[in-house]
Design a protein around this motif. Structure first.
Motif, PDB file in Angstrom:
ATOM      1  N   LEU A   6       0.683  -0.994  -0.122  1.00 34.55           N
ATOM      2  CA  LEU A   6      -0.133  -0.093   0.088  1.00 34.55           C
ATOM      3  C   LEU A   6       0.840   1.181   0.093  1.00 34.55           C
ATOM      4  CD1 LEU A   6      -2.946  -0.672   2.542  1.00 34.55           C
ATOM      5  CD2 LEU A   6      -3.059  -0.281  -0.021  1.00 34.55           C
ATOM      6  N   GLU A   7       1.877   1.228   0.864  1.00 29.48           N
ATOM      7  CA  GLU A   7       2.896   2.363   0.851  1.00 29.48           C
ATOM      8  C   GLU A   7       3.502   2.574  -0.541  1.00 29.48           C
ATOM      9  OE1 GLU A   7       5.641   1.744   4.085  1.00 29.48           O
ATOM     10  OE2 GLU A   7       4.182   2.076   5.837  1.00 29.48           O
ATOM     11  N   VAL A   8       3.887   1.630  -1.288  1.00 29.10           N
ATOM     12  CA  VAL A   8       4.643   1.797  -2.475  1.00 29.10           C
ATOM     13  C   VAL A   8       3.571   2.301  -3.454  1.00 29.10           C
ATOM     14  CG1 VAL A   8       5.636   0.603  -4.304  1.00 29.10           C
ATOM     15  CG2 VAL A   8       6.010  -0.315  -2.047  1.00 29.10           C
ATOM     16  N   GLU A   9       2.209   1.627  -3.474  1.00 28.16           N
ATOM     17  CA  GLU A   9       1.183   1.984  -4.395  1.00 28.16           C
ATOM     18  C   GLU A   9       0.772   3.530  -4.132  1.00 28.16           C
ATOM     19  OE1 GLU A   9      -3.516   0.975  -5.302  1.00 28.16           O
ATOM     20  OE2 GLU A   9      -2.773   0.839  -3.408  1.00 28.16           O
TER      21      GLU A   9
ATOM     22  N   PRO B  73       2.922   4.124 -17.112  1.00 26.12           N
ATOM     23  CA  PRO B  73       1.888   3.332 -17.854  1.00 26.12           C
ATOM     24  C   PRO B  73       1.772   2.332 -16.710  1.00 26.12           C
ATOM     25  CG  PRO B  73       3.895   3.890 -19.111  1.00 26.12           C
ATOM     26  CD  PRO B  73       4.274   4.362 -17.735  1.00 26.12           C
ATOM     27  N   ARG B  74       0.458   1.629 -16.873  1.00 30.04           N
ATOM     28  CA  ARG B  74      -0.586   0.665 -15.993  1.00 30.04           C
ATOM     29  C   ARG B  74       0.537  -0.702 -15.844  1.00 30.04           C
ATOM     30  NH1 ARG B  74      -3.262   0.661 -11.769  1.00 30.04           N
ATOM     31  NH2 ARG B  74      -2.017  -0.847 -10.738  1.00 30.04           N
ATOM     32  N   GLN B  75       1.180  -1.029 -16.873  1.00 32.65           N
ATOM     33  CA  GLN B  75       2.111  -2.152 -16.838  1.00 32.65           C
ATOM     34  C   GLN B  75       3.170  -1.871 -16.046  1.00 32.65           C
ATOM     35  OE1 GLN B  75       1.095  -0.693 -19.677  1.00 32.65           O
ATOM     36  NE2 GLN B  75       3.019  -0.290 -21.378  1.00 32.65           N
ATOM     37  N   ASP B  76       3.857  -0.717 -16.249  1.00 28.58           N
ATOM     38  CA  ASP B  76       5.113  -0.382 -15.382  1.00 28.58           C
ATOM     39  C   ASP B  76       4.742  -0.387 -13.861  1.00 28.58           C
ATOM     40  OD1 ASP B  76       6.359  -0.260 -17.989  1.00 28.58           O
ATOM     41  OD2 ASP B  76       6.522   1.994 -17.901  1.00 28.58           O
ATOM     42  N   PHE B  77       3.639   0.128 -13.545  1.00 29.95           N
ATOM     43  CA  PHE B  77       3.061   0.340 -12.285  1.00 29.95           C
ATOM     44  C   PHE B  77       3.029  -1.053 -11.468  1.00 29.95           C
ATOM     45  CE2 PHE B  77      -0.230   0.363  -9.097  1.00 29.95           C
ATOM     46  CZ  PHE B  77      -0.194   1.925  -8.633  1.00 29.95           C
ATOM     47  N   ASP B  78       2.249  -1.875 -12.707  1.00 26.69           N
ATOM     48  CA  ASP B  78       2.101  -3.305 -11.838  1.00 26.69           C
ATOM     49  C   ASP B  78       3.451  -4.080 -11.633  1.00 26.69           C
ATOM     50  OD1 ASP B  78      -0.682  -3.004 -11.834  1.00 26.69           O
ATOM     51  OD2 ASP B  78      -0.951  -3.909 -13.867  1.00 26.69           O
ATOM     52  N   PHE B  79       4.379  -3.597 -12.521  1.00 26.54           N
ATOM     53  CA  PHE B  79       5.530  -4.404 -12.404  1.00 26.54           C
ATOM     54  C   PHE B  79       6.333  -3.909 -11.101  1.00 26.54           C
ATOM     55  CE2 PHE B  79      10.470  -4.707 -13.132  1.00 26.54           C
ATOM     56  CZ  PHE B  79      10.691  -5.976 -13.569  1.00 26.54           C
TER      57      PHE B  79
ATOM     58  N   MET C 166      13.545   3.353  -7.097  1.00 24.66           N
ATOM     59  CA  MET C 166      14.170   3.097  -6.017  1.00 24.66           C
ATOM     60  C   MET C 166      13.893   3.970  -4.847  1.00 24.66           C
ATOM     61  SD  MET C 166      15.441   0.058  -5.904  1.00 24.66           S
ATOM     62  CE  MET C 166      16.377   0.196  -4.368  1.00 24.66           C
ATOM     63  N   GLU C 167      13.940   5.191  -5.182  1.00 20.94           N
ATOM     64  CA  GLU C 167      13.394   6.277  -4.376  1.00 20.94           C
ATOM     65  C   GLU C 167      11.952   6.219  -3.880  1.00 20.94           C
ATOM     66  OE1 GLU C 167      14.075  10.146  -6.404  1.00 20.94           O
ATOM     67  OE2 GLU C 167      16.508   9.885  -6.161  1.00 20.94           O
ATOM     68  N   VAL C 168      11.128   5.680  -4.731  1.00 19.92           N
ATOM     69  CA  VAL C 168       9.698   5.347  -4.404  1.00 19.92           C
ATOM     70  C   VAL C 168       9.509   4.244  -3.576  1.00 19.92           C
ATOM     71  CG1 VAL C 168       7.501   4.855  -5.366  1.00 19.92           C
ATOM     72  CG2 VAL C 168       8.843   6.542  -6.348  1.00 19.92           C
TER      73      VAL C 168
END
Length: 214
Positions: free
Chosen positions: A145-148, A159-165, A202-204
């Protein structure tokens, strides 16, 4: 008073939220917003006959795609009902909705909730929170959740696929390893997939992973 619950299904299922419908007013309208890749489970559908349930399940995948549909639907409701005769709840962990709600506050009575149904008592909630922190699954859900939330806050337009990755990389890497090895593994995967912006990702994710090991 008409009551609507607009459910950001992908968001709450990522958080492992269990939907319950006890305590919501009779004849409430519960609307699920799903992307084309999501599937509503039978256990998540309301069983109460006095709830009007609708499912919008053909929303294209994409970063904040569901968010746009829910925000647009809330605007539609604002045009159909007077503010005094309508209450809207957006069910999501995405804090980005708060800005939309604030922007439309003169037109619609709305708020965001992280679950649907009657909240547990303060005593039970505290006990549940303690157990969530102490169990592996609870800690993992909290970390994801924190990453999201960080991706939503700092990564507009991903992009959604990068978000999911990114989410899946963190999920699969947190598998009994120590913090140093996990961060190294995540870094290697992110830099391989995103050679030019791996540092940003990585910062995220790093604060959430570090919090996972506290």
């Amino acid at each position: 008073m008409e009551t609507y619950y607009l459910i950001d299904y992908e968001n709450i299922k990522l958080a492992g939220v269990t939907l319950t419908y006890s305590g919501i007013p009779k004849n409430s309208n519960v609307i699920f917003f799903l992307t084309t890749k999501d599937k509503l489970t039978d256990s998540d559908k309301p069983k109460k006959k006095d709830i009007d349930c609708q499912i919008f399940d053909n929303i294209p995948e994409g970063m904040e795609s569901v968010d746009k549909y829910i925000s647009a639907y809330m605007g539609y409701l604002a045009g159909v009902y007077d503010k005094e005769s309508l209450k809207v709840y957006i069910i999501s962990r995405n804090k980005g909705y708060d800005n939309v709600i604030a922007f439309m506050s003169d037109l619609i009575n709305a708020e965001r909730k992280e679950q649907i149904g009657t909240p547990a008592s303060k005593k039970n909630t505290a006990a549940s929170a303690k157990n969530t922190v102490m169990t592996g699954n609870g800690k993992l859900s909290k970390c994801l959740l924190e990453v999201e939330e960080a991706l939503y806050e700092y990564g507009g337009g991903i992009p959604r696929q990068d978000f999911d990755f990114v989410i899946n990389t963190v999920r699969t890497s947190l598998n009994g390893k120590n913090k140093k090895n996990v961060l190294s593994e995540i870094k290697e995967k992110l830099y391989m997939r995103f050679p030019y912006i791996g540092e940003f990702y990585m910062e995220v994710v790093t604060p959430a992973v570090e919090d996972y090991y506290k």
